[in-house]
Design an enzyme around this catalytic site. Sequence first.
Site, PDB file in Angstrom:
ATOM      1  N   VAL A  11      28.670  32.100  25.579  1.00 22.19           N
ATOM      2  CA  VAL A  11      29.133  30.946  24.874  1.00 22.19           C
ATOM      3  C   VAL A  11      27.798  30.178  24.537  1.00 22.19           C
ATOM      4  O   VAL A  11      27.295  29.761  23.555  1.00 22.19           O
ATOM      5  CB  VAL A  11      29.868  29.880  25.642  1.00 22.19           C
ATOM      6  CG1 VAL A  11      30.129  28.483  25.077  1.00 22.19           C
ATOM      7  CG2 VAL A  11      31.379  30.688  25.472  1.00 22.19           C
ATOM      8  N   CYS A 259      38.172  35.802  29.718  1.00 28.54           N
ATOM      9  CA  CYS A 259      38.759  34.359  29.393  1.00 28.54           C
ATOM     10  C   CYS A 259      40.518  34.560  29.800  1.00 28.54           C
ATOM     11  O   CYS A 259      40.916  33.598  30.615  1.00 28.54           O
ATOM     12  CB  CYS A 259      38.697  34.100  28.022  1.00 28.54           C
ATOM     13  SG  CYS A 259      36.671  33.992  27.582  1.00 28.54           S
ATOM     14  N   LYS A 262      41.501  34.826  33.656  1.00 20.72           N
ATOM     15  CA  LYS A 262      40.923  33.646  34.517  1.00 20.72           C
ATOM     16  C   LYS A 262      41.447  32.540  34.028  1.00 20.72           C
ATOM     17  O   LYS A 262      41.887  31.531  34.773  1.00 20.72           O
ATOM     18  CB  LYS A 262      39.367  33.693  34.152  1.00 20.72           C
ATOM     19  CG  LYS A 262      38.819  32.487  34.715  1.00 20.72           C
ATOM     20  CD  LYS A 262      37.045  32.561  34.452  1.00 20.72           C
ATOM     21  CE  LYS A 262      36.702  32.131  33.119  1.00 20.72           C
ATOM     22  NZ  LYS A 262      36.358  30.853  33.062  1.00 20.72           N
ATOM     23  N   ARG A 326      34.455  43.204  31.820  1.00 23.10           N
ATOM     24  CA  ARG A 326      35.318  42.429  32.635  1.00 23.10           C
ATOM     25  C   ARG A 326      36.762  42.317  32.355  1.00 23.10           C
ATOM     26  O   ARG A 326      37.314  42.016  31.371  1.00 23.10           O
ATOM     27  CB  ARG A 326      34.784  40.874  32.699  1.00 23.10           C
ATOM     28  CG  ARG A 326      33.423  40.719  33.279  1.00 23.10           C
ATOM     29  CD  ARG A 326      32.964  39.404  33.009  1.00 23.10           C
ATOM     30  NE  ARG A 326      32.496  39.183  31.611  1.00 23.10           N
ATOM     31  CZ  ARG A 326      31.876  37.908  31.191  1.00 23.10           C
ATOM     32  NH1 ARG A 326      31.787  36.860  32.112  1.00 23.10           N
ATOM     33  NH2 ARG A 326      31.736  37.725  29.862  1.00 23.10           N
TER      34      ARG A 326
HETATM   35  C1  UGA Z   1      39.459  34.604  23.947  1.00 27.51           C
HETATM   36  C2  UGA Z   1      40.332  33.756  22.677  1.00 27.51           C
HETATM   37  O1  UGA Z   1      40.829  34.684  21.552  1.00 27.51           O
HETATM   38  C3  UGA Z   1      39.008  32.885  22.071  1.00 27.51           C
HETATM   39  O2  UGA Z   1      39.439  31.854  21.322  1.00 27.51           O
HETATM   40  C4  UGA Z   1      38.509  31.879  23.259  1.00 27.51           C
HETATM   41  O3  UGA Z   1      37.334  31.103  22.906  1.00 27.51           O
HETATM   42  C5  UGA Z   1      37.948  32.962  24.054  1.00 27.51           C
HETATM   43  O4  UGA Z   1      38.904  33.751  24.843  1.00 27.51           O
HETATM   44  C6  UGA Z   1      37.135  32.179  25.458  1.00 27.51           C
HETATM   45  O5  UGA Z   1      38.039  31.317  26.181  1.00 27.51           O
HETATM   46  O6  UGA Z   1      36.059  32.007  25.615  1.00 27.51           O
HETATM   47  P1  UGA Z   1      38.096  36.968  23.810  1.00 27.51           P
HETATM   48  O7  UGA Z   1      38.677  37.079  25.328  1.00 27.51           O
HETATM   49  O8  UGA Z   1      36.641  37.202  23.284  1.00 27.51           O
HETATM   50  O9  UGA Z   1      38.635  35.637  23.245  1.00 27.51           O
HETATM   51  O10 UGA Z   1      39.061  38.054  23.196  1.00 27.51           O
HETATM   52  P2  UGA Z   1      40.530  37.913  22.527  1.00 27.51           P
HETATM   53  O11 UGA Z   1      40.379  38.648  20.754  1.00 27.51           O
HETATM   54  O12 UGA Z   1      41.216  36.769  22.276  1.00 27.51           O
HETATM   55  O13 UGA Z   1      41.141  39.349  23.299  1.00 27.51           O
HETATM   56  C7  UGA Z   1      41.505  39.236  24.635  1.00 27.51           C
HETATM   57  C8  UGA Z   1      42.357  40.127  25.139  1.00 27.51           C
HETATM   58  O14 UGA Z   1      43.608  40.289  24.492  1.00 27.51           O
HETATM   59  C9  UGA Z   1      41.708  41.633  24.615  1.00 27.51           C
HETATM   60  O15 UGA Z   1      41.670  42.295  25.834  1.00 27.51           O
HETATM   61  C10 UGA Z   1      42.472  42.001  23.625  1.00 27.51           C
HETATM   62  O16 UGA Z   1      42.525  43.564  23.659  1.00 27.51           O
HETATM   63  C11 UGA Z   1      43.760  41.559  23.997  1.00 27.51           C
HETATM   64  N1  UGA Z   1      44.770  41.386  22.794  1.00 27.51           N
HETATM   65  C12 UGA Z   1      44.311  40.782  21.811  1.00 27.51           C
HETATM   66  C13 UGA Z   1      45.948  42.228  22.678  1.00 27.51           C
HETATM   67  O17 UGA Z   1      46.181  43.015  23.702  1.00 27.51           O
HETATM   68  N2  UGA Z   1      46.913  41.971  21.614  1.00 27.51           N
HETATM   69  C14 UGA Z   1      46.655  41.137  20.524  1.00 27.51           C
HETATM   70  O18 UGA Z   1      47.397  41.110  19.612  1.00 27.51           O
HETATM   71  C15 UGA Z   1      45.438  40.328  20.472  1.00 27.51           C
END
Ligand code: UGA
Length: 445
Positions: A11, A259, A262, A326
Amino acid sequence: MKVAIVGAGYVGLVTSALLASLQHVVTCIEYNPKRLRALLAGKVPFHEPGLDELVADGIYDGNLHFSGVMDPVQDADVVYLAVGTPTAPDGSTDLTFVEQAAQSLARHLRGGTTVVVKSTVPVGTGDMVEAILDAHARSSARYDVVSNPEFLREGTAIQDALNPDRIVIGSKTRRGAMTVMQLLMQIDSEVVVTDRRSAELIKYAANSFLATRISFANTMAQLCDEMGADVEAVMRGAGLDRRVGTAFFRAGLGYGGSCFPKDVTSLIHEGKRAGVSMEILEAVVSVNDELPRIYIDRLKASLGDLRGQTVAVLGLAFKADTDDVRESRGILLVRELLREGAVVRCYDPEAMEQAHLELTNCQVFYGGSAMATCQAADAVVVATDWPEFRKLDYESVHNHMRGNLLLDGRNYLDRDAITAAGLLYFGLGRNILRGPNLVSEKMVA
Ligand code: UGA
């Protein structure tokens, strides 16, 4: 404006590069000497599409600087805190880095500065930062402490930061809110200005709700497999209702990363501390925790005892376009497979180095490419939604394998192409293999 950003993690570095690109003069402060050395040499210490260029542009234009000491905060109009907030063993958020940064800030600030908390922090952390500044500041001048949570995703960080759905600003003072609005005014977005505690909670509410959607989709997927329906159709059909929406409804191995796991845990902890039942989020976590087991059970249903069987795991990053492992579901799956006695071969286009570090002391074979990793495998599990795995020549994958079972842990592969290549496709809720009997019948056929 002059900006100092404490912390060059995900970030912090993205925010630094973004604000520099908006022609603010930014100094990003990083205490980790290895990371700082890399940044001073113009190298971004992790994989994020577009970030290298943005950082290089910022340095070239003279708007982006790096430092290993706190001194640059003295001249800053705005200081961002973007330090890590890991989970403590009891599920609470460990605020040590925030506290240390605030204390150090207090010793350096001249007063009149706007201090913005960017890290994801429990409600009330802004109050804590303010109290530390009040107690330790060397000047009698007051500071504005503002919450400005970040909503960017890894892999699409630049795009998300430049085109956010909204900017949230939580402040006790009008001056603090106005300063942050002015800083970010070139970004075209809805702005939610609110009190500091609400802003802090908005971040948890957003992440927890997105995690809830994913666990809901995964529950529906399991129902689909039992009831003979197709989860893709079900979630799309439900999601096209504008009140529902289609995003974050993809079933599979579940959510990982630094994210969602946690933040959901932290909100459960904080909610219980506040005397609120957090059952809904406890269920979200327990659905997510169970998912890797479903894939192991599918493997066992087809292959029997996994001891000595070779399983290739493609994808170790927690999602595509990052080298971050992670809470990666791929890594979790590797560990489960090793516990079952399987021979594990794995590959990731970007995260091999991080995976090595994560899996030290584990006997795993690392392939040089996706195809090489499938060599002699009894089954292949695709655990990360990298586009390159979608484009694989599945006939060739089949030829490299000893067996013919392919598990799509992200429900994003081309089921028809894979089936046409003679492989048995399994995707959670994709209604191809219904129960162990059908699996074994197909295997025999
Ligand atoms: C997430 C949020 O989407 C962001 O808006 C936020 O700023 C960020 O956390 C944070 O708190 O800093 P991120 O962890 O980078 O972002 O990734 P995501 O795209 O949200 O995916 C998170 C997890 O969910 C991944 O393992 C992904 O594969 C999974 N996922 C996502 C699914 O299993 N199904 C989905 O439909 C979408």
